[in-house]
Design a protein around this motif. Structure first.
Motif, PDB file in Angstrom:
ATOM      1  N   ASN A   5       0.824  -1.205   0.000  1.00  0.00           N
ATOM      2  CA  ASN A   5       0.000   0.000   0.000  1.00  0.00           C
ATOM      3  C   ASN A   5       0.858   1.254   0.000  1.00  0.00           C
ATOM      4  O   ASN A   5       1.932   1.278   0.615  1.00  0.00           O
ATOM      5  CB  ASN A   5      -0.947   0.026   1.201  1.00  0.00           C
ATOM      6  CG  ASN A   5      -0.253  -0.016   2.537  1.00  0.00           C
ATOM      7  OD1 ASN A   5      -0.042  -1.087   3.082  1.00  0.00           O
ATOM      8  ND2 ASN A   5       0.095   1.154   3.082  1.00  0.00           N
ATOM      9  N   ARG A  11      -2.392   8.195  -3.353  1.00  0.00           N
ATOM     10  CA  ARG A  11      -3.041   7.354  -4.348  1.00  0.00           C
ATOM     11  C   ARG A  11      -1.988   6.492  -5.032  1.00  0.00           C
ATOM     12  O   ARG A  11      -0.788   6.770  -4.970  1.00  0.00           O
ATOM     13  CB  ARG A  11      -3.786   8.199  -5.367  1.00  0.00           C
ATOM     14  CG  ARG A  11      -4.811   9.147  -4.759  1.00  0.00           C
ATOM     15  CD  ARG A  11      -5.995   9.345  -5.671  1.00  0.00           C
ATOM     16  NE  ARG A  11      -6.793   8.129  -5.767  1.00  0.00           N
ATOM     17  CZ  ARG A  11      -7.841   7.994  -6.587  1.00  0.00           C
ATOM     18  NH1 ARG A  11      -8.187   8.996  -7.396  1.00  0.00           N
ATOM     19  NH2 ARG A  11      -8.533   6.874  -6.616  1.00  0.00           N
ATOM     20  N   PHE A  12      -2.451   5.422  -5.689  1.00  0.00           N
ATOM     21  CA  PHE A  12      -1.514   4.557  -6.396  1.00  0.00           C
ATOM     22  C   PHE A  12      -0.630   5.346  -7.347  1.00  0.00           C
ATOM     23  O   PHE A  12       0.589   5.136  -7.425  1.00  0.00           O
ATOM     24  CB  PHE A  12      -2.267   3.492  -7.197  1.00  0.00           C
ATOM     25  CG  PHE A  12      -2.934   2.430  -6.355  1.00  0.00           C
ATOM     26  CD1 PHE A  12      -2.269   1.823  -5.296  1.00  0.00           C
ATOM     27  CD2 PHE A  12      -4.226   2.023  -6.640  1.00  0.00           C
ATOM     28  CE1 PHE A  12      -2.878   0.838  -4.536  1.00  0.00           C
ATOM     29  CE2 PHE A  12      -4.842   1.031  -5.894  1.00  0.00           C
ATOM     30  CZ  PHE A  12      -4.175   0.445  -4.837  1.00  0.00           C
ATOM     31  N   TYR A  80      -2.986  -4.859  -3.657  1.00  0.00           N
ATOM     32  CA  TYR A  80      -2.608  -3.461  -3.476  1.00  0.00           C
ATOM     33  C   TYR A  80      -3.791  -2.733  -2.844  1.00  0.00           C
ATOM     34  O   TYR A  80      -4.935  -2.888  -3.275  1.00  0.00           O
ATOM     35  CB  TYR A  80      -2.279  -2.815  -4.819  1.00  0.00           C
ATOM     36  CG  TYR A  80      -1.139  -3.477  -5.554  1.00  0.00           C
ATOM     37  CD1 TYR A  80       0.159  -3.004  -5.444  1.00  0.00           C
ATOM     38  CD2 TYR A  80      -1.367  -4.579  -6.381  1.00  0.00           C
ATOM     39  CE1 TYR A  80       1.209  -3.608  -6.127  1.00  0.00           C
ATOM     40  CE2 TYR A  80      -0.328  -5.192  -7.064  1.00  0.00           C
ATOM     41  CZ  TYR A  80       0.953  -4.701  -6.938  1.00  0.00           C
ATOM     42  OH  TYR A  80       1.984  -5.310  -7.608  1.00  0.00           O
ATOM     43  N   GLU A  82      -5.285   1.000  -1.543  1.00  0.00           N
ATOM     44  CA  GLU A  82      -5.219   2.464  -1.509  1.00  0.00           C
ATOM     45  C   GLU A  82      -6.273   2.955  -0.533  1.00  0.00           C
ATOM     46  O   GLU A  82      -7.466   2.689  -0.706  1.00  0.00           O
ATOM     47  CB  GLU A  82      -5.494   3.030  -2.909  1.00  0.00           C
ATOM     48  CG  GLU A  82      -5.534   4.546  -2.978  1.00  0.00           C
ATOM     49  CD  GLU A  82      -5.968   5.044  -4.350  1.00  0.00           C
ATOM     50  OE1 GLU A  82      -5.118   5.066  -5.263  1.00  0.00           O
ATOM     51  OE2 GLU A  82      -7.171   5.373  -4.516  1.00  0.00           O
ATOM     52  N   SER A  90     -11.854   3.779  -0.505  1.00  0.00           N
ATOM     53  CA  SER A  90     -10.651   2.954  -0.608  1.00  0.00           C
ATOM     54  C   SER A  90     -10.753   2.083  -1.851  1.00  0.00           C
ATOM     55  O   SER A  90     -11.830   1.825  -2.381  1.00  0.00           O
ATOM     56  CB  SER A  90     -10.492   2.080   0.636  1.00  0.00           C
ATOM     57  OG  SER A  90     -10.325   2.864   1.792  1.00  0.00           O
TER      58      SER A  90
END
Length: 330
Positions: A5, A11-12, A80, A82, A90
């Motif tokens: 994460n 954010r990604f 993953y 976020e 999320s």
């Protein structure tokens, strides 16, 4: 599996680095139970290489028995995460295709040996959703558990990114007759079995609590489960939720207090609830006390980074007793 994460609320697409941790539905439950002083073992398959060993070590550090974390295959599943904030939800992205557990074969799991000294078997709907032979492996486990007299619990845990509602309904309907304790959230029963609480607005954050008595009754009538527990989340925003739960058993519904929670990390909240309920039942708590303990345990989990719930029985009992101010303990 491995969780990656971004730091904080990045954010990604902003992230230049990722935090790593190890988790999974059943693994999270095992960690909670070990924290409560219970003997808990985790059954799975992870790679033989160093990343697989990291997963084993992660369970060992919390006192979980890793004897039945079998080794083989070439990769550990990844997800993953976020974290959302305010009105931004999320987000989870899965990278689990071809992971060691998805390549597992039924003959690798000697359930009579695994269950030799066990009292309880817990699994989630995520495991059969991973495909391959896992639906059969779960069915074999349920049959073996019932043959040996174990209590079987299942968290429906529907994940639309892993399988369809049709596949979930078909597979879970075959597993549910072996389940003594069914755990669900406010949406799972609808998604998997098309059993829905009337006059409900999940997206709007308005839950008809009495409607969930009917949901529990329908689950019991269809599958013969002894207990049905349903978590009730009212999402005010990504950061703030109202959190409560219901336990239905012996023809009566027991509702927990509702907590207003400010969320640090909500992933694993349902698993912490399931573990709290298992602990309560194994400790022979009265139904009201069991659901109160489970809900308080999960409330506290929402304040902890990453998936596992690192609280003690004493901390949960303090919240159950009304100590909810969050004052510094000196």
């Amino acid at each position: 599996m491995l969780r990656l994460n971004p730091v904080g609320y990045y954010r990604f697409v902003q992230a230049s680095q990722f935090e790593s941790s190890y988790a999974g539905g059943e693994a999270n439950v095992a960690v909670s139970l070990a924290n409560y002083g219970m003997s808990a073992a985790f059954v799975t398959k992870v790679p033989e290489h160093e990343i697989g060993q990291c997963a084993v070590n992660a369970m060992r550090q919390y006192g979980v028995d890793t004897t039945y974390m079998y080794r083989g295959g070439s990769r550990l599943g990844v997800y993953y995460a976020e974290k959302g904030a305010s009105q931004r939800p999320s987000k989870v992205i899965y990278d689990r295709a071809g992971s060691s557990i998805t390549t597992a074969k039924p003959e690798e799991f000697q359930w009579d040996e695994i269950f030799r000294d066990a009292d309880w078997f817990h699994f989630t709907g995520i495991t059969p959703a991973l495909g391959g032979d896992l639906p059969k492996i779960c069915l074999d486990a349920c049959k073996a558990a019932k043959k040996r007299g174990l209590t079987v619990s299942c968290d429906l845990n529907y994940r639309k990114k892993l399988w369809s509602r049709e596949d979930a309904g078909r597979v879970m309907a075959e597993l549910m007759p072996y389940v003594d304790v069914c755990i669900s959230n406010e949406e799972d029963a609808k998604d998997v079995f098309n059993i829905e609480a009337a006059n409900n607005n999940v997206e709007g954050g308005n839950l008809n609590r009495q409607g969930y008595i009917s949901v529990a009754q329908q689950l019991q009538a269809r599958f013969g489960t002894k207990m049905v527990a349903i978590t009730l989340r009212e999402s005010l925003s990504a950061n703030d939720n109202n959190w409560g739960a219901m336990l239905y058993c012996d023809g009566q519904a027991y509702f927990s207090p509702t907590y207003r929670i400010h969320i640090v990390d909500r992933v694993g909240g349902g698993d912490s609830f399931g573990a709290g309920l298992i602990y309560g039942v194994l400790e022979e708590k009265a139904p009201q006390d069991a659901i109160n303990f489970a809900t308080a345990a999960s409330c506290l989990k929402h304040t902890i980074e990453h998936d596992v719930n690192l609280v003690t029985v004493e901390e949960v009992n303090a919240l159950v007793a009304g100590n909810s101010t969050g004052r510094v303990q000196r």
